[in-house]
Design an enzyme around this catalytic site. Structure first.
Site, PDB file in Angstrom:
ATOM      1  N   GLY A  51      39.388 -15.199   7.737  1.00  0.00           N
ATOM      2  CA  GLY A  51      40.497 -14.508   7.097  1.00  0.00           C
ATOM      3  C   GLY A  51      41.531 -15.494   6.598  1.00  0.00           C
ATOM      4  N   CYS A  78      35.445 -19.028  11.760  1.00  0.00           N
ATOM      5  CA  CYS A  78      36.660 -19.564  11.146  1.00  0.00           C
ATOM      6  C   CYS A  78      37.917 -18.970  11.798  1.00  0.00           C
ATOM      7  CB  CYS A  78      36.626 -19.329   9.636  1.00  0.00           C
ATOM      8  SG  CYS A  78      37.708 -20.417   8.694  1.00  0.00           S
ATOM      9  N   TYR A  79      38.629 -18.064  11.124  1.00  0.00           N
ATOM     10  CA  TYR A  79      39.799 -17.428  11.738  1.00  0.00           C
ATOM     11  C   TYR A  79      39.409 -16.766  13.054  1.00  0.00           C
ATOM     12  CZ  TYR A  79      43.801 -14.330  12.463  1.00  0.00           C
ATOM     13  OH  TYR A  79      44.875 -13.669  13.010  1.00  0.00           O
ATOM     14  N   HIS A 165      31.423 -21.565   7.881  1.00  0.00           N
ATOM     15  CA  HIS A 165      30.868 -20.262   7.480  1.00  0.00           C
ATOM     16  C   HIS A 165      29.337 -20.321   7.445  1.00  0.00           C
ATOM     17  CE1 HIS A 165      34.614 -18.196   6.373  1.00  0.00           C
ATOM     18  NE2 HIS A 165      35.048 -19.404   6.040  1.00  0.00           N
ATOM     19  N   GLU A 167      27.355 -17.913   7.035  1.00  0.00           N
ATOM     20  CA  GLU A 167      26.810 -16.854   6.181  1.00  0.00           C
ATOM     21  C   GLU A 167      26.604 -17.273   4.730  1.00  0.00           C
ATOM     22  OE1 GLU A 167      31.344 -16.164   6.257  1.00  0.00           O
ATOM     23  OE2 GLU A 167      29.776 -16.981   7.547  1.00  0.00           O
ATOM     24  N   SER A 219      25.081   6.950 -14.952  1.00  0.00           N
ATOM     25  CA  SER A 219      25.459   6.068 -16.058  1.00  0.00           C
ATOM     26  C   SER A 219      24.259   5.285 -16.589  1.00  0.00           C
ATOM     27  CB  SER A 219      26.515   5.071 -15.567  1.00  0.00           C
ATOM     28  OG  SER A 219      25.968   4.269 -14.528  1.00  0.00           O
ATOM     29  N   GLY A 220      23.127   5.408 -15.915  1.00  0.00           N
ATOM     30  CA  GLY A 220      21.973   4.589 -16.293  1.00  0.00           C
ATOM     31  C   GLY A 220      21.903   3.321 -15.475  1.00  0.00           C
ATOM     32  N   GLY A 221      22.921   3.090 -14.648  1.00  0.00           N
ATOM     33  CA  GLY A 221      22.915   1.929 -13.781  1.00  0.00           C
ATOM     34  C   GLY A 221      21.988   2.127 -12.595  1.00  0.00           C
ATOM     35  N   VAL A 222      21.688   1.045 -11.907  1.00  0.00           N
ATOM     36  CA  VAL A 222      20.747   1.089 -10.785  1.00  0.00           C
ATOM     37  C   VAL A 222      21.259   2.033  -9.692  1.00  0.00           C
ATOM     38  CG1 VAL A 222      19.583  -0.281  -9.012  1.00  0.00           C
ATOM     39  CG2 VAL A 222      20.027  -1.285 -11.260  1.00  0.00           C
ATOM     40  N   ASP A 223      22.536   1.908  -9.325  1.00  0.00           N
ATOM     41  CA  ASP A 223      23.066   2.629  -8.172  1.00  0.00           C
ATOM     42  C   ASP A 223      23.042   4.145  -8.373  1.00  0.00           C
ATOM     43  OD1 ASP A 223      23.581   0.013  -7.504  1.00  0.00           O
ATOM     44  OD2 ASP A 223      25.693   0.125  -8.066  1.00  0.00           O
ATOM     45  N   SER A 224      23.685   4.624  -9.450  1.00  0.00           N
ATOM     46  CA  SER A 224      23.755   6.074  -9.661  1.00  0.00           C
ATOM     47  C   SER A 224      22.369   6.654  -9.925  1.00  0.00           C
ATOM     48  CB  SER A 224      24.702   6.405 -10.825  1.00  0.00           C
ATOM     49  OG  SER A 224      24.234   5.857 -12.042  1.00  0.00           O
ATOM     50  N   SER A 225      21.522   5.891 -10.596  1.00  0.00           N
ATOM     51  CA  SER A 225      20.175   6.385 -10.911  1.00  0.00           C
ATOM     52  C   SER A 225      19.332   6.572  -9.658  1.00  0.00           C
ATOM     53  CB  SER A 225      19.466   5.411 -11.860  1.00  0.00           C
ATOM     54  OG  SER A 225      20.156   5.306 -13.083  1.00  0.00           O
ATOM     55  N   LYS A 364      23.163  -4.152  -2.876  1.00  0.00           N
ATOM     56  CA  LYS A 364      22.443  -3.997  -4.142  1.00  0.00           C
ATOM     57  C   LYS A 364      20.959  -4.332  -4.021  1.00  0.00           C
ATOM     58  CE  LYS A 364      23.979  -3.547  -7.956  1.00  0.00           C
ATOM     59  NZ  LYS A 364      24.150  -2.376  -8.859  1.00  0.00           N
TER      60      LYS A 364
END
Length: 503
Positions: A51, A78-79, A165, A167, A219-225, A364
């Site tokens: 952070g 880290c933090y 880090h 990750e 919208s034609g995007g991956v997520d909504s589709s 994603k």
């Protein structure tokens, strides 16, 4: 599962993603999450994220110290490491130099945490404070080139801390370290399976919806589709997908969306042409966050008007992803709202509908894997991410039809050449940005910036080292074929420090 308490690091969701890769479920909670909420989830371990704050500040964020009495392993990053040191009576001081970037780590004490790693390797640092005095019961297990204690452990209580880090991809053997903590120290079960997840979602949606109808903005995007495909498999024609053409899509994208959903998925769909409404509302607006808010508001108004025509609607479906949720909410703590998301918040409250978000806890790349499992066409599954506000945030300054057309044509050429060369499906994102240049006595034409990045999940990204001949071809075509553009530049900035999108 593993819980990550978020103290505001830009890498927090990256920790969660790395753990998912082990087939272990992980969830991000605010740093000050109620202990009852943590106990309810029965975690195998807890990670305290990094952070931007200093533990020496009076307003330094802290977590409930009861987590250290749960008897489960804890890792501070880290933090998070400095906070553990402070909470257990150690001394944290301001460093003479801020350490940021690559540093060499030297292991002083071999521990299961460092299993299958060499004695020294490169790590990614990002801190200014350092631990001067270790708390009682803690042992230094590694140092770096610049600090004496870069990792410590209370082996008896399975509490660990690292100043770097693990990750991020820049840390060598970072995945090994997280694997060691999650699988060997926490002994978490590897039972996170995407196929089972989809089957569970379909069954839950079917039970939840009953005889009601569900509306979904696509919208034609991956997520909504893919969200729509999952819901369609669960309830069929009771799902009504609404496509709002805001005029901010890529060239010919609206027609392609219609084709995919009508021909491939046979969905119950409604199409709304709202281009003129959006452009009128965006007239003279230059601030990117205002653009996002206007687009979100107008979308709600248009969507709501169309939704009112549909009877028996009790649910709204959205393609919200986990990074959207984390980035759009202040999570009761220091994580700043980086940007507002087009598909997060607002709509359900206004329309009094219950939410269905089958992808809410997914990243994603997990969504893409699900798309392949559901036999969604490759062209859609592998489609590059496209922002909810569309081309509005890829035009610097004011938006009008002329500038939109310039960007659409330039972007079309870029995508065409990327696909011809085979690079389109090798990179995370490739797109054009319009930079209008205003002149006084002389007339200046616009500049197109090309952004092409490689990434695993969008959390970090490196600019792609594209072949010069391909960049030259893209540049030549844009300048020659797009009226109003006389210069093309290539963005060679990585994320961080930059974001992928310019606005």
């Amino acid at each position: 599962m593993i819980i990550i308490l978020d103290f505001g690091s830009q890498y927090t969701h990256l920790i969660a993603r790395r753990i998912r890769e082990m087939n272990v479920f992980s969830e991000v909670l605010p740093y000050n999450a109620d202990i009852a909420e943590i106990l309810k989830k029965e975690p195998s371990g807890i990670i305290l994220s990094g952070g931007p704050a200093s533990v020496m500040s009076k307003s330094a964020p802290t977590c409930d110290d009861y987590i250290f009495k749960l008897g489960i392993p804890i890792l501070g990053v880290c933090y998070g490491m400095q906070l553990i040191a402070k909470m257990f009576g150690g001394e944290v001081v301001k460093g003479s130099l801020r350490e940021y970037g690559k540093s060499k780590l030297f292991i002083d004490k071999k521990d299961i945490f460092f299993d299958k790693t060499p004695k020294n390797f490169n790590v990614w640092m990002s801190h200014s404070d350092r631990i001067k005095t270790l708390p009682k019961g803690f042992t230094k297990i590694a140092r770096s080139e610049n600090i004496n204690c870069a990792a410590f452990a209370n082996i008896e209580n399975k509490i660990y801390g690292v100043q770097f880090h693990p990750e991020v991809v820049h840390t060598e053997f970072g995945k090994n370290l997280l694997n060691n903590f999650v699988l060997k120290i926490c002994k978490a079960k590897r039972d996170w399976d995407l196929k089972s997840f989809v089957e569970e979602q379909i069954e839950e949606i079917r039970k939840k919806v009953g005889n009601s109808n569900v509306i979904c903005g696509v919208s034609g995007g991956v997520d909504s589709s893919i969200a729509a495909v999952i819901i369609h498999k669960a309830i069929g024609k009771k799902l009504v997908a609404i496509f709002v053409d805001n005029g901010l899509l890529r060239k010919e994208e609206g027609e392609r969306v219609k084709h995919v959903f009508q021909k491939e998925f046979k969905m119950n769909m409604r199409f709304v042409d709202a281009k003129d409404i959006f452009l009128k509302e965006l007239e003279s607006v230059v601030d990117p966050e205002k653009k996002r808010k206007i687009i979100g508001r107008v979308f709600i108004e248009v969507f709501e008007k169309e939704a009112k025509k549909i009877k028996n609607v009790k649910f709204l479906a959205q393609g919200t992803l986990y990074p959207d949720v984390i980035e759009s909410l202040p999570v009761k703590g220091p994580s700043a709202t980086i940007k507002s998301h087009h598909n997060v918040g607002g709509l359900p409250e206004k329309m009094k509908l219950s939410l269905i978000e089958p992808l809410r806890y997914l990243f994603k790349d997990e969504v893409r894997i699900i798309g392949h499992k559901l036999n969604v066409p490759d062209e859609l599954v592998n489609r590059q991410p496209f922002p909810g506000p569309g081309l509005a945030i890829r035009i610097m300054g004011e938006i009008n039809e002329e500038r939109l057309n310039i960007l659409k044509e330039a972007d079309w050429i870029l995508i065409d050449e990327m696909k011809k060369s085979g690079y389109y499906y090798k990179v995370w994102q490739s797109f054009a940005i319009l930079i209008p240049v205003m002149g006084d006595e002389r007339t200046y034409e616009s500049v197109i910036a090309v952004r092409i990045v490689e990434s695993l999940d969008g959390m970090t990204a490196d600019f792609t080292k594209m072949p010069y001949d391909l960049l030259q071809k893209i540049s030549t075509r844009i300048v020659n074929e797009v009226k109003g553009v006389n210069r093309v530049v290539y963005d060679i900035t990585s994320k961080p420090p930059a974001t992928i999108e310019w606005e």
